[in-house]
Design an enzyme around this catalytic site. Sequence first.
Site, PDB file in Angstrom:
ATOM      1  N   GLU A 263       0.433  -1.256   0.189  1.00  0.00           N
ATOM      2  CA  GLU A 263       0.591  -0.001  -0.051  1.00  0.00           C
ATOM      3  C   GLU A 263       0.882   1.443  -0.463  1.00  0.00           C
ATOM      4  O   GLU A 263       1.910   1.593   1.565  1.00  0.00           O
ATOM      5  CB  GLU A 263      -0.182  -0.545   1.020  1.00  0.00           C
ATOM      6  CG  GLU A 263      -2.085   0.662   1.032  1.00  0.00           C
ATOM      7  CD  GLU A 263      -1.880   2.187   1.963  1.00  0.00           C
ATOM      8  OE1 GLU A 263      -1.101   2.915   0.385  1.00  0.00           O
ATOM      9  OE2 GLU A 263      -1.847   2.515   2.928  1.00  0.00           O
ATOM     10  N   CYS A 300      -2.239   7.678   4.943  1.00  0.00           N
ATOM     11  CA  CYS A 300      -2.071   7.691   3.003  1.00  0.00           C
ATOM     12  C   CYS A 300      -3.402   7.973   2.814  1.00  0.00           C
ATOM     13  O   CYS A 300      -3.335   8.113   1.931  1.00  0.00           O
ATOM     14  CB  CYS A 300      -2.320   5.709   3.048  1.00  0.00           C
ATOM     15  SG  CYS A 300      -1.314   5.018   4.440  1.00  0.00           S
TER      16      CYS A 300
END
Lengths: 525, 525
Positions: A263, A300
Site C-alpha cells: 500500500e 495514506c
Amino acid sequence: MKTENIVACNYVESNGGSFKAINPSLNLPISTPFVAADNDIIDSALDKAAAAFKVFKSINKDQKSNFLRSIANELELVATALIDVAMQESGLTEVRLKGELARTTGQLRMFADLIEEGSWVDAVIMPAMPDRLPIPRADIRRMLRPLGPVVVFGASNFPLAFSVAGGDTAAAFAAGCPVIVKVHPAHPGTSAITATAIIKAVKNNHLPDGCFSMLYDGSYEVGTALVQHPHTKAVAFTGSLKGGMALHKLAQNRKDPIPVFAEMGSTNPIFVFPEAVINNAQSLSEKLAVSVTSGAGQFCTKPGLIFVMENINLDNFKNHLITAFQNSLPVTMLTPGICANYFEKNAKVLSENGVSALYASEIDKSALPNGGNPILAEVTAENWLKNPLLAEEVFGPFSLLIIIKSIDELNAIVEKLEGQLTTTVIAEAEDVAKYCAIIEDLTDKAGRLIFNGVPTGVEVNAAMNHGGPFPATNNNFTSVGSKSIYRFVRPIAYQDWPDHLLPMELKRENPYHITRQTNQTLSKD
Amino acid sequence: MKTENIVACNYVESNGGSFKAINPSLNLPISTPFVAADNDIIDSALDKAAAAFKVFKSINKDQKSNFLRSIANELELVATALIDVAMQESGLTEVRLKGELARTTGQLRMFADLIEEGSWVDAVIMPAMPDRLPIPRADIRRMLRPLGPVVVFGASNFPLAFSVAGGDTAAAFAAGCPVIVKVHPAHPGTSAITATAIIKAVKNNHLPDGCFSMLYDGSYEVGTALVQHPHTKAVAFTGSLKGGMALHKLAQNRKDPIPVFAEMGSTNPIFVFPEAVINNAQSLSEKLAVSVTSGAGQFCTKPGLIFVMENINLDNFKNHLITAFQNSLPVTMLTPGICANYFEKNAKVLSENGVSALYASEIDKSALPNGGNPILAEVTAENWLKNPLLAEEVFGPFSLLIIIKSIDELNAIVEKLEGQLTTTVIAEAEDVAKYCAIIEDLTDKAGRLIFNGVPTGVEVNAAMNHGGPFPATNNNFTSVGSKSIYRFVRPIAYQDWPDHLLPMELKRENPYHITRQTNQTLSKD
C-alpha cells in the site's frame, strides 16, 4: 527492555550493525541501541516459520481466535510503557497513540471474531454424482487455506496499528500464517514492547514458537533478504511508492515469484462542485483543513489535491480555507527524514510554474526541530494538467487547491488521474445531476469513494476497502478490515478425499457449523 | 471464413506479416493465410475496449447473462464448421472436440447462471451509526467490480475451452471486462469461426462493439504489445512455464504492473502406497495409463510422475502398467513443434542416469508424422532425487515411474516437490494410517488433492481449483470454474454514497434480491 532480535519467540544475539532510533521532538538519538539481524538469524527465523506452519495452519479455529485475543489482552497490559516509548520514538501524541492502540486491539479482536465464526474460508462443496452421464462427478470440496510464512514490514506512520501487531500481522495470523516482522527503524523500542505481547500469547496458547519472529535493521539488507528467502510466501508493506516497488521487483525477480501486498499512498483527490461551495463554504473548509493537517498530514488517506470548479463563492471558500489552515498548529513529524522530505517536496511544488502559497505557517525550529508546517497552495487546472510533478503525493500537512475553469478541464483531470486509495465528491443534488458522468468515471480511479466526507479516518470493518488501482497499491486487495485476510490464503480443492483427512471446515458433518455453499445453496447444515 | 483481425467486432485490414496454420495429421500447411495485427490495430482494439468498459461495467446483470448465453447458443449454431476446422488445425478427434465444445458452452452458461443469481459480487454493507462514540460510523458498502480490458491468450491444447470463447473469456465477460483475444497461431481458423459467435452475441445484445477484439500473430510481437499496453488491466494465459513467465515479467516491468494469471502446467505426481498396489494392481494400472496417454497426454493435469513404494506386488504392478500402456495407441499431437519438443524432452529424460524405458511404443512416421508415442520410464528415487531435470514436465504421453525404497526417500521427495496443479494419493486405509503426515505435507504442494482417482478430467464448477503453488501458476486463483471470475475484479467501497449513484448490488432496497452481508448477517433483504 530486551533489544535483541527475536527468532521463534526467542531473543538471539546478532553480529549485525547497530542503530538507534531518534526522538523527533528533541531531534536526538534515543540511548538504547538495536542490532541488525545477520544472515544466520534470517535463515533460522524462516526455517522455524516453515516448520511452525505445518502445525499452525491446521490448529483449531478457537485456538487461533484465542491467540488473537491474547495478543490484544497482552498489549493492553503493557499499554503504559508501550505508549510512553511510542511517544518518544514517533513524536505522536498520547491521545493519538491511545486511539491507535485501541484500533490495534480492535483489529485483533475483529479477526478473532471472524475466525471464531469460521465461514470466511469460503467453503464450496459439490457432492459426488456417481450416476451422472457421460461420466460420474467426483466429490469436490474447496476452501481457502493459508499460504505459509508472511513477512510484515512495520510502517513508520502507524507504530502500533500498521506495525508489529498491526493489521497485516493480525490478518496473517488469522489466516494461519507464521509472521516474520521486519521492524521499522524509527520505532524499534515500540516494536520490542509489542513483541513481548505476541510472545506471551504464543506461549500461553501453546502454539509453535516459530509462528513469530522479529528482526531489526537500520538499513535495507534484512528486508531484502527476507523478501528473497525461499520460505517466504507473501509480503505485506505500507509505505512509499519507491519502497513498495523495490520490494515488488525483488519478489517478482525471485525464481518463484511471490505476492507483495504494498500500500503505497495516494493523493486522495477531493472534487468540490459549485453548489456545495456556495452552500457550505465555511463548514466544508473546516473539515478539509482538519483532514489535511491533523497528525501532520501523515496519513495514506490525507487529501493532497483539492479540485474546485470556479463559482461565485470561490473567493469566500478560499478565505475560509485559509482561516481554517491558520487554526491548524504545526506539530512534530514522525522522523527527521520524513520532515526533511516534506520540506524538500513542498518547496519544490511551491516553486513550480503557476503555483502560489495561499497559506504557509511559520515553524519555530528551536521549539519544533522536526515540525511540519501546514501549507495550502493554489494552481490553475491548466497549469496542473501540464505538470506531472503536481500530481505526486506530498507526505505531510500540505494540500494543493486546483481551480477548474471548464468541464473540459474537469474531464481532462479525471482522465489523467492515477489510481488512488480514495476519491471524494463534495456536491449538492444539483451538482450530482449535472456531473454524474464524471462522478461515475471517478469510480475507476479509486478503491474507496466518499460522498460529502473526508478520506481520513479509515473504518476497520468488513466493508472497508483500503487499496486502489496502481500506484495506490500494486494489487487488488484491501489492507484494512477483515477482507484483508484474503491476501494470505489460496484455494485448495479436495477430490474424493476421505472425511477424516479433510480440514474441519469441509468435513461432511460440518462440525464447525459454518456457512458453506453446497451445490448452489448456502447453509450451515 | 473471414480471416482479418477483429477490432471492436469489425474486421480490419492489417500491414502485419502473414502465417498459416499447419494440419498436424498431414504435416502440411493449411491454405488459408492469416495476417498479424499491426500497431495501429493493437492501439485501436485497446482504445475501444477502454471506451466500451465505461458502459459494459455497469450493464444490467440479466443483459450480461443473456450475452453469455447468446455466445453459447451461437457457438452451437456453427458447431459443424467449428469442429471440422478444429480437427484440421489441432489433430484432435471429433469426439474430443464435441466434448470440448460442450464444456465451452457449459462454462459460458455456468457464468450466465452465476451472474443472473448475482450474489458473487460479495456485497458487504456496514450501515451508518451516527450516534457511535467517540466518532460516528459512516455508511460503507463494498462490492467487487470489474478491472477493465483483459487480454486473453488462446491455449494450444484446448482450441475451444481455453481459447477465444473459453473459460478466461467467459470469466472476464462475466466480470464485466472487455476482452482482447490473442489467437493461438496453431488454430486461427477455429478462432475465426468462434469469433463470429461472439460478434453476433455482442450485436444481438446491443453491447458496445469494443467489448470484443481478436488479433492474430504467428510470432510474439502482438502478445508483447498487448501485455504492455496502458489500457490492459489483466492478462490470462494457459501454456508453458517459459511463456507464462515471459508474460509475467513483461507485466511486472510495466510502469504500472498488472496481474498476469498464468497457468503453466504441472507434473501432477501420483503417490501410490503399498496396500493399494497389492490390492488393485490391474485396475489402477489401467486408470493410470489412460490418464497419461489419452489425448496424447496433452493436458495440464496429465500425471507425469508416478511414485510408488516398493512392495511385494511391485513387479506385478509394473507388468500391468506395461500392458495398459501397450493398449494405448499413438495419436497425432497438436502441432509439429509440440511433437518435436516431446521427442526431444523424452529422449533427454531417457538418456539420464538410471532412467530406463519400461515401455516405448513405435511410431510409424509416414502414417502419423506428428504422432506422440506413449512411453513409460522407470528410475529409482535415489537417482530421481539427484537430478532436477527428472522433475520437469514432459508435455505428451509420457510418465516416469519412481521406485521408493524408504520413508526417508519419500519424505525427501515431498520436500523437494515444486508446486503442482494436482497431487494424487492412491492408498488403502492401512496406507493412510501409516503415511498420514506425509499425505498432509502434500497439501502444501498442490491446488487440488485427489484420493484414489486421476487428475485428468477437470470438473468445471464452483468447488474446482485449477491452480497451484508456483510453478503450476504464478498466482493464488483458479483458472477453471466459477471462482475464476475473481481474477478480473477488485473491491470498491462506497462511503455515504447517494443511493441513486450506487451500483444495483449495493442500493438500499436490494433491487437484485442478492445475498449480501449487512453487519454480521447474510440475507437477501
